[in-house]
Design an enzyme around this catalytic site. Sequence first.
Site, PDB file in Angstrom:
ATOM      1  N   SER A 132       0.855  -1.332  -0.177  1.00 22.35           N
ATOM      2  CA  SER A 132       0.048  -0.104  -0.073  1.00 22.35           C
ATOM      3  C   SER A 132       0.929   1.159   0.200  1.00 22.35           C
ATOM      4  O   SER A 132       2.169   1.440   0.547  1.00 22.35           O
ATOM      5  CB  SER A 132      -0.921  -0.113   1.178  1.00 22.35           C
ATOM      6  OG  SER A 132      -1.513   1.279   1.385  1.00 22.35           O
ATOM      7  N   TYR A 145      -1.552  -0.824  11.019  1.00 24.44           N
ATOM      8  CA  TYR A 145      -1.851  -1.082   9.424  1.00 24.44           C
ATOM      9  C   TYR A 145      -0.433  -0.535   8.825  1.00 24.44           C
ATOM     10  O   TYR A 145       0.162  -1.232   8.182  1.00 24.44           O
ATOM     11  CB  TYR A 145      -2.982  -0.254   8.932  1.00 24.44           C
ATOM     12  CG  TYR A 145      -3.311  -0.451   7.460  1.00 24.44           C
ATOM     13  CD1 TYR A 145      -3.484  -1.773   6.890  1.00 24.44           C
ATOM     14  CD2 TYR A 145      -3.031   0.510   6.507  1.00 24.44           C
ATOM     15  CE1 TYR A 145      -3.565  -1.941   5.541  1.00 24.44           C
ATOM     16  CE2 TYR A 145      -3.323   0.392   5.187  1.00 24.44           C
ATOM     17  CZ  TYR A 145      -3.530  -1.007   4.683  1.00 24.44           C
ATOM     18  OH  TYR A 145      -3.735  -1.463   3.446  1.00 24.44           O
TER      19      TYR A 145
HETATM   20  N1  LIG Z   1      -8.675  -0.985  -0.658  1.00 20.42           N
HETATM   21  C1  LIG Z   1      -7.628   0.095  -0.591  1.00 20.42           C
HETATM   22  O1  LIG Z   1      -8.001   1.112  -0.774  1.00 20.42           O
HETATM   23  C2  LIG Z   1      -6.088  -0.675  -0.435  1.00 20.42           C
HETATM   24  C3  LIG Z   1      -5.096   0.292  -0.950  1.00 20.42           C
HETATM   25  C4  LIG Z   1      -3.792   0.113  -0.884  1.00 20.42           C
HETATM   26  C5  LIG Z   1      -3.432  -1.383  -0.478  1.00 20.42           C
HETATM   27  N2  LIG Z   1      -4.579  -2.403  -0.234  1.00 20.42           N
HETATM   28  C6  LIG Z   1      -4.154  -3.671   0.002  1.00 20.42           C
HETATM   29  O2  LIG Z   1      -4.692  -4.544  -0.899  1.00 20.42           O
HETATM   30  C7  LIG Z   1      -5.060  -5.955  -0.247  1.00 20.42           C
HETATM   31  C8  LIG Z   1      -6.336  -6.313  -0.600  1.00 20.42           C
HETATM   32  O3  LIG Z   1      -7.395  -5.266  -0.027  1.00 20.42           O
HETATM   33  P1  LIG Z   1      -8.719  -5.130  -0.483  1.00 20.42           P
HETATM   34  O4  LIG Z   1      -8.936  -3.650  -0.853  1.00 20.42           O
HETATM   35  O5  LIG Z   1      -9.303  -6.200  -1.505  1.00 20.42           O
HETATM   36  O6  LIG Z   1      -9.629  -5.574   0.786  1.00 20.42           O
HETATM   37  P2  LIG Z   1     -10.861  -6.399   1.084  1.00 20.42           P
HETATM   38  O7  LIG Z   1     -11.734  -6.526  -0.160  1.00 20.42           O
HETATM   39  O8  LIG Z   1     -11.237  -6.079   2.543  1.00 20.42           O
HETATM   40  O9  LIG Z   1     -10.129  -7.984   1.044  1.00 20.42           O
HETATM   41  C9  LIG Z   1      -9.135  -8.571   2.030  1.00 20.42           C
HETATM   42  C10 LIG Z   1      -8.880  -9.843   1.699  1.00 20.42           C
HETATM   43  O10 LIG Z   1      -8.423 -10.400   3.020  1.00 20.42           O
HETATM   44  C11 LIG Z   1      -8.984 -11.331   3.437  1.00 20.42           C
HETATM   45  N3  LIG Z   1      -8.515 -11.574   4.779  1.00 20.42           N
HETATM   46  C12 LIG Z   1      -8.679 -10.833   5.754  1.00 20.42           C
HETATM   47  N4  LIG Z   1      -8.297 -11.412   7.004  1.00 20.42           N
HETATM   48  C13 LIG Z   1      -8.000 -12.543   6.832  1.00 20.42           C
HETATM   49  C14 LIG Z   1      -7.654 -13.883   7.709  1.00 20.42           C
HETATM   50  N5  LIG Z   1      -7.551 -13.601   8.852  1.00 20.42           N
HETATM   51  N6  LIG Z   1      -7.206 -14.916   6.984  1.00 20.42           N
HETATM   52  C15 LIG Z   1      -7.402 -15.126   5.558  1.00 20.42           C
HETATM   53  N7  LIG Z   1      -7.808 -13.987   4.883  1.00 20.42           N
HETATM   54  C16 LIG Z   1      -8.083 -12.849   5.330  1.00 20.42           C
HETATM   55  C17 LIG Z   1     -10.357 -11.148   3.398  1.00 20.42           C
HETATM   56  O11 LIG Z   1     -11.158 -12.437   3.578  1.00 20.42           O
HETATM   57  P3  LIG Z   1     -12.484 -12.126   3.814  1.00 20.42           P
HETATM   58  O12 LIG Z   1     -13.369 -12.122   2.426  1.00 20.42           O
HETATM   59  O13 LIG Z   1     -13.052 -13.675   4.207  1.00 20.42           O
HETATM   60  O14 LIG Z   1     -13.224 -11.128   4.434  1.00 20.42           O
HETATM   61  C18 LIG Z   1     -10.414 -10.609   1.866  1.00 20.42           C
HETATM   62  O15 LIG Z   1     -10.142 -11.765   0.964  1.00 20.42           O
HETATM   63  C19 LIG Z   1      -4.643  -5.860   1.159  1.00 20.42           C
HETATM   64  O16 LIG Z   1      -3.323  -6.137   1.339  1.00 20.42           O
HETATM   65  C20 LIG Z   1      -4.853  -4.291   1.420  1.00 20.42           C
HETATM   66  O17 LIG Z   1      -3.999  -3.758   2.671  1.00 20.42           O
HETATM   67  C21 LIG Z   1      -5.985  -1.988  -0.344  1.00 20.42           C
END
Ligand SMILES: NC(=O)c1ccc[n+]([C@@H]2O[C@H](COP(=O)([O-])OP(=O)(O)OC[C@H]3O[C@@H](n4cnc5c(N)ncnc54)[C@H](OP(=O)(O)O)[C@@H]3O)[C@@H](O)[C@H]2O)c1
Length: 232
Positions: A132, A145
């Site tokens: 991120s 985070y």
């Molecule tokens: N969204 C943003 O603005 C953003 C920006 C920069 C970086 N990121 C990074 O991108 C990555 C994906 O994020 P996203 O935006 O796609 O978020 P998201 O839609 O909330 O997805 C998060 C994923 O992580 C899984 N997860 C969470 N806790 C877990 C656990 N204990 N064991 C196994 N799986 C787990 C969730 O599973 P469940 O479906 O079961 O909850 C889901 O599949 C993350 O590393 C995040 O930090 C996101």
Amino acid sequence: MGGRRPVAVVVGATGGIGRAVVELFARDHTLWLAGRDETALKTMASTLPEAFCWQLDLSGDEGVPLEPPQDLGEVDVLLHCAGAFEQGTVLDMSERRWREVFAVNLFGVVELTRLLLPGLRRTRGRVIVVNSTVVTRSPAGRSAYAASKQALRVFTEALHQEELNHGVRVTSIYPGRVATEMQRTVRRREGGPFEPERYLAPATVAKAVRAVLAAPADAHLTEFVLEPTWRR
Ligand SMILES: NC(=O)c1ccc[n+]([C@@H]2O[C@H](COP(=O)([O-])OP(=O)(O)OC[C@H]3O[C@@H](n4cnc5c(N)ncnc54)[C@H](OP(=O)(O)O)[C@@H]3O)[C@@H](O)[C@H]2O)c1
């Protein structure tokens, strides 16, 4: 990767970014969908041409499994798309919440990578870690985070250096805001509206993953920063 269909393990396949990656890669990859929600994983897999499920909870009591699924076979791409976001001041955040954030954002990545690394060396495979742009700053209320993502950056850089002589190419992708459930939570905590048109689409991050994998064999794309074009 030879003539066979490349195999990709997508950790966090049920998330916004993970799902977009799965959708983009389903056509030409055998996919292993890794995540904690078995029902959601099975539902996803049932719609895809060649997909299997790997149920794991990165912050559960049992931690990361000690062995991959028996029929996993050789892996060409390991994609880390799982992540946990927590908001809270240093004063308010409990040790338990710190540990949960680090379990998902760092230790899970480390352990799953360790588990699959011998096979990735055999295939001269790829590891892609979704990090991120939070690594460039330390916003108030995001210490856990941001610290976990900083640690993840350092881990990924060390992995890259270690694997240079083993043929495994390691890449960090650093997106800004992406229109997913996590960003919805971020905006709620910030007290602002969720405005997906102002953020990166998950499919755009998936295309960045595709671009990283398309790098010619003599090129190693180590870092990929991806910001939304919208500015305040
Ligand atoms: N969204 C943003 O603005 C953003 C920006 C920069 C970086 N990121 C990074 O991108 C990555 C994906 O994020 P996203 O935006 O796609 O978020 P998201 O839609 O909330 O997805 C998060 C994923 O992580 C899984 N997860 C969470 N806790 C877990 C656990 N204990 N064991 C196994 N799986 C787990 C969730 O599973 P469940 O479906 O079961 O909850 C889901 O599949 C993350 O590393 C995040 O930090 C996101």
